[in-house]
Structures are given as structure tokens and as C-alpha cells.
Design a protein around this motif. Structure first.
Motif, short mmCIF file in Angstrom:
data_model
loop_
_atom_site.label_atom_id
_atom_site.label_comp_id
_atom_site.label_asym_id
_atom_site.label_seq_id
_atom_site.Cartn_x
_atom_site.Cartn_y
_atom_site.Cartn_z
N ASP A 241 0.77 -1.08 -0.03
CA ASP A 241 -0.05 -0.02 0.02
C ASP A 241 0.92 1.02 0.18
N ARG A 242 2.04 1.20 0.91
CA ARG A 242 2.88 2.35 0.85
C ARG A 242 3.76 2.54 -0.46
N TYR A 243 3.81 1.44 -1.09
CA TYR A 243 4.84 1.49 -2.37
C TYR A 243 3.88 1.02 -3.44
N PRO A 244 2.99 1.88 -4.07
CA PRO A 244 1.84 1.33 -5.09
C PRO A 244 2.54 0.83 -6.37
N GLU A 245 3.79 1.37 -6.76
CA GLU A 245 4.33 0.96 -7.84
C GLU A 245 4.79 -0.47 -7.82
N ALA A 246 5.10 -0.70 -6.69
CA ALA A 246 5.68 -1.99 -6.56
C ALA A 246 4.39 -3.14 -6.58
N ALA A 247 3.42 -2.66 -5.97
CA ALA A 247 2.07 -3.40 -6.16
C ALA A 247 1.77 -3.61 -7.59
N ALA A 248 1.85 -2.67 -8.39
CA ALA A 248 1.44 -2.70 -9.64
C ALA A 248 2.33 -3.59 -10.58
N LEU A 249 3.54 -3.51 -10.33
CA LEU A 249 4.60 -4.34 -10.94
C LEU A 249 4.13 -5.96 -10.52
N LEU A 250 3.75 -6.30 -9.39
CA LEU A 250 3.35 -7.56 -9.16
C LEU A 250 2.13 -7.95 -9.93
N ARG A 251 1.12 -6.95 -9.79
CA ARG A 251 0.01 -7.48 -10.32
C ARG A 251 0.30 -7.81 -12.00
N ALA A 252 1.13 -7.00 -12.67
CA ALA A 252 1.59 -7.03 -14.14
C ALA A 252 2.40 -8.43 -14.38
N GLU A 253 3.18 -8.74 -13.27
CA GLU A 253 4.16 -9.82 -13.29
C GLU A 253 4.04 -10.69 -11.96
N PRO A 254 2.94 -11.55 -11.79
CA PRO A 254 2.77 -12.16 -10.48
C PRO A 254 4.13 -13.15 -9.97
N GLY A 255 4.86 -13.51 -11.21
CA GLY A 255 6.08 -14.51 -11.00
C GLY A 255 6.93 -13.92 -9.83
N ARG A 256 6.95 -12.62 -9.91
CA ARG A 256 7.97 -11.80 -9.08
C ARG A 256 7.66 -12.03 -7.55
N LEU A 257 6.37 -12.55 -7.26
CA LEU A 257 5.87 -12.53 -5.67
C LEU A 257 6.93 -13.19 -4.72
N PRO A 258 7.53 -14.28 -5.12
CA PRO A 258 8.39 -14.99 -4.20
C PRO A 258 9.72 -13.77 -3.81
N ASP A 259 10.13 -13.13 -4.80
CA ASP A 259 11.13 -11.95 -4.56
C ASP A 259 10.41 -10.89 -3.73
N ALA A 260 9.49 -10.47 -4.08
CA ALA A 260 8.60 -9.61 -3.41
C ALA A 260 8.39 -9.87 -1.94
N ILE A 261 8.13 -11.24 -1.50
CA ILE A 261 8.04 -11.45 -0.21
C ILE A 261 9.50 -11.45 0.55
N GLU A 262 10.42 -12.03 -0.10
CA GLU A 262 12.02 -11.56 0.44
C GLU A 262 12.00 -10.30 0.82
N GLU A 263 11.76 -9.24 -0.02
CA GLU A 263 11.92 -7.95 0.16
C GLU A 263 10.93 -7.45 1.43
N VAL A 264 9.85 -7.94 1.50
CA VAL A 264 8.96 -7.38 2.59
C VAL A 264 9.43 -7.94 3.85
#
Ligand code: HEM
Length: 385
Positions: A241-264
Motif C-alpha cells: 500500500d505504501r509503495y503502489p508502484e511495487a504493487a502494480a509491478l506484481l499485478r503485471a508480473e505475479p511471478g515476481r511474488l517470491p522475490d517480493a516476499i523476500e523484500e517484505v
């Protein structure tokens, strides 16, 4: 919180905190060194805190507070029951539970995501894994909240304060002991092939777990395994929610979710720091830490160490590799990391699939847990479309 971590990091890699009477280790190299050397930096605080019968029994199977060789024996025994196959086999159930929990709020466009998903999902998974009634989950949640966020827990190392905090949670510990001892005695009659049956059957060099050790481990699983995963789910939603551009990227490329979880995990570690006790005088980053000192290995600041992370203050869901220390390091490395990652992947994926938009309409309404102990939401009102 981010400001507090920045101040700590800027204060240098190793520093004595006069107010708290403990040593703070803030850099990635120092934190790794502390966690990699259990002979010097012990996890056993039993000599430092007052002894109480309730805690003695609770401590026996609770290997996060043990050093080798006892730690190794217990961890090996328990690993036999909690294998990667067991975790991978949970995937369809986690999908189904997540789906049911989200169905329950399908008619709402505003709801509390902590209540709806982040709390119940990990509790239900652990309760099913242990074969205890899911209907008791309200009680498990209360126990974990009391143990983590009870009055005064983690706020001071002053012996009188520690004693008072322990007194406040003693009834909870007693209740948990009783509940799980009953459960285990029942299971001994008909062990089955669930986690509990496998714990009862596990054997290393002719040694088996006794009832009290199983109680300690199960309590550790329940407490360590649910509130931390609640934290990860909530922290993910808050951060996207704080970084909407990151959320938009994930919606466009859901395969990035595992890396995104590591970053969270890097960005908001549920346990921001881990405590150790020195067994001897030891030199670290040019400072001499005396024997019998409390040392806090600060995971949150280590995760923002510019020597290990390019642009550490940028939340970057494409970051890879991501050597964050959020699950710890060395012999105590989190036992449940694969389960936590799996639950986060399924839950965040289903949230993205179900809702075309998910926002926190009023950040003031987000309530946090006691941040001295755990970085997590307590209330997370969201609006969805
Ligand atoms: C240990 C974090 C989820 C079970 C640890 C440690 C950390 C940690 C930092 C090391 C403690 C130390 O060195 O003193 C987390 C985080 C989680 C998570 C951030 C979620 C995002 C889980 C889950 C389970 C679990 C889901 C169980 C199913 C354990 C156990 C240990 C442990 C049993 C003790 C391991 C040992 O002492 O050898 N966890 N944990 N954790 N965690 Fe987790």
C-alpha cells in the motif's frame, strides 16, 4: 520504526546501550558473526531470568532457547516429523483455507484484513498440523498475543521488570502446558500419522521426545509459527500500500511474488532483534564485550547495511539476491521458513487474484503490536474492489 532503525545503524556496528544495559550489534557482518557462534553467544537465558516452575516445564522442548548439544538433539528429532515434504503437502489445504476465509468477506468492500485472514490462516494451518481442534483457535491467538505482547514483555531487562512481565504471563504458560499435555496423552493412545504421531515416534540414537519436550515444541510452533506469519502477511499488505508502484509491478508480473516476499521480509522483519548472552569476553568490531552480557543482534539494521544491500533504503521487489537475516542465521535458522513463505505466497496471490484493488483507506486506523517484540499489525482495515 524506520527512523529508529536508521539511528541505531548510524550509531555504529557495535555499541553499549547504557539505558538498556545491553550491547547492540547493528551491521550485517556483526549480526552474522553473533548468530554463527553459539558457543560464545548463547541462546540460553535460563541463568539470567528468575526460575519459575511453569517456565521450566515449558522450556524443555523449546529449543530456540537452547545451545548445542541439547539443541541439536531436539532439532534433529523434531525435523524428522516436520520434513519439507510435510510442508509442501500442506499447499492444497492452505489454498483452500485461504479461499474459505476470503469467501467469508466476499460481500464486504471494507473489512479488517488482520481478523479476516492474517490471524486465522496461520493458526488454522498450525492447529490442523498438530491435530488440535481448530475451534480452539481463539484461545491459541490469545495465548500467542499474551506471550508476545503481554504487559511489559521485552521492554526492559531490569530484573524486577522481567519478573513482573513473567508473572503476568505465567497463568497463560500454565494453561498452555495443561492443554497440550492432555492432548499429547490422548494422542499416545492413538498416535496416527499426523505431526503429533510422528513426533511421538521420532528417534535419534535411541532417544525419543518425552511428553514435556513435545509440549515445549508444540507451544513453540504455535507461538513462533503463527504470529510471525500474521506479521508477514500484514507487513506485505502495508508495504504494498505504501509503495503502489511495487504493487502494480506484481499485478503485471505475479511471478515476481517470491522475490517480493523476500523484500517484505527484509524491509519489516517481524522479529527486529534477537537476544544472546555472552559466555566469555569477546571482541567484535574493535569493542570488547564482557562475559555474561546481553547482546542484541539487530536484524532490522543488518537488513539495511549498505555493505550488503545496494540502496538499502529503497523497497525493491526485484532485489535479488537478498541476503536478509529475517529468519536468523546459523543453527537456529527459522525452522518454519518454508511454511511461512508458502503461506505468504498463497495468501498474497489470492488477494491479488480476488481484488482488482486493495487499499488501506486510513493509515491511522492501522494498529501495531508491541514493536519492542514484534513488528506486526494488530488491526488492518482495508478497502477492496
Ligand atoms: C526460529 C523468524 C515463521 C518455527 C526463528 C528465528 C527467527 C524466526 C528469526 C531464529 C531465532 C533465534 O535465532 O533466536 C520467523 C519469521 C517467520 C517465522 C520472521 C515468519 C515470517 C515460523 C513458522 C514456524 C516457525 C511458520 C513453524 C511452523 C520456528 C522454530 C524456530 C524458529 C521452531 C527455532 C529454531 C531453532 O532454534 O533451531 N524464526 N519465523 N517459524 N522458528 Fe521461525
Amino acid at each position: 520504526l524506520l527512523d529508529r532503525w536508521r539511528t541505531r545503524r548510524e550509531a555504529g556496528p557495535v555499541r553499549y546501550d547504557e539505558d538498556q544495559k545491553l550491547w547492540q550489534v547493528a551491521d550485517h557482518r556483526g549480526v552474522t558473526a553473533v548468530l554463527a557462534d553459539p558457543a560464545t553467544y548463547s541462546s540460553d537465558f535460563s541463568g539470567l531470568v528468575p526460575t519459575q516452575e511453569d517456565f521450566e516445564t515449558f522450556r524443555r522442548g523449546n529449543f530456540v532457547g537452547m545451545d548445542p548439544p541439547a539443541h541439536r538433539t531436539l532439532r534433529t528429532l523434531v525435523s524428522q516429523a516436520f520434513t519439507p515434504r510435510v510442508v509442501a503437502g500442506l499447499e492444497p489445504r492452505i489454498e483452500a483455507i485461504t479461499g474459505e476465509l476470503l469467501d467469508a468477506v466476499a460481500d464486504h468492500d471494507r473489512f479488517d484484513l488482520a481478523d479476516a485472514l492474517a490471524y486465522p490462516l496461520p493458526i488454522i494451518v498450525i492447529a490442523e498440523l498438530m491435530g488440535v481442534p481448530v475451534s480452539d483457535r481463539g484461545m491459541f491467538q490469545d495465548w500467542a498475543t499474551t506471550l508476545f505482547a503481554g504487559d511489559g514483555i521485552g521492554e526492559s531487562l531490569d530484573m524486577a521488570d522481567v519478573e513482573q512481565a513473567l508473572d503476568s504471563i505465567a497463568p497463560t504458560v500454565r494453561e498452555m502446558n495443561g492443554y497440550f499435555l492432555d492432548h499429547i496423552r490422548q494422542q499416545r493412545k492413538d498416535p496416527g500419522d499426523g505431526l503429533m504421531g510422528r513426533l511421538l515416534a521420532a528417534e535419534v540414537d535411541g532417544t525419543r521426545l518425552d511428553d514435556q519436550e513435545i509440549v515445549g515444541f508444540v507451544a513453540l510452533l504455535l507461538v513462533a509459527g503463527h504470529i510471525t506469519t500474521t506479521a508477514l502477511l500484514g507487513n506485505g499488505v502495508v508495504t504494498f500500500d505504501r509503495y503502489p508502484e511495487a504493487a502494480a509491478l506484481l499485478r503485471a508480473e505475479p511471478g515476481r511474488l517470491p522475490d517480493a516476499i523476500e523484500e517484505v521480509l527484509r524491509w519489516l522483519p517481524p522479529f527486529p532483534e534477537l537476544g544472546r548472552r555472552t559466555t566469555r569476553d569477546v571482541e567484535l568490531a574493535g569493542r570488547t564485550i564482557p562475559a555474561n552480557s546481553v547482546v542484541m543482534a539487530n536484524l532490522a539494521t543488518a537488513n539495511r547495511d549498505a555493505d550488503r544491500f545496494a540502496d538499502p533504503d529503497v523497497f525493491d521487489v526485484t532485489r535479488s539476491p537478498n541476503p536478509h537475516l529475517t529468519f536468523g542465521h546459523g543453527i537456529h535458522f527459522c525452522f518454519g521458513a518454508p511454511l511461512a513463505r508458502l503461506e505468504a505466497r498463497i495468501a498474497l496471490r489470492q488477494l491479488m487474484d480476488r481484488f482488482s484493488a486493495l487499499a488501506i483507506p486510513c493509515r491511522d486506523e492501522v494498529e501495531l503490536q508491541n514493536p519492542a517484540v514484534i513488528v506486526s499489525v494488530r488491526r488492518l482495515p482495508v478497502e477492496v474492489r
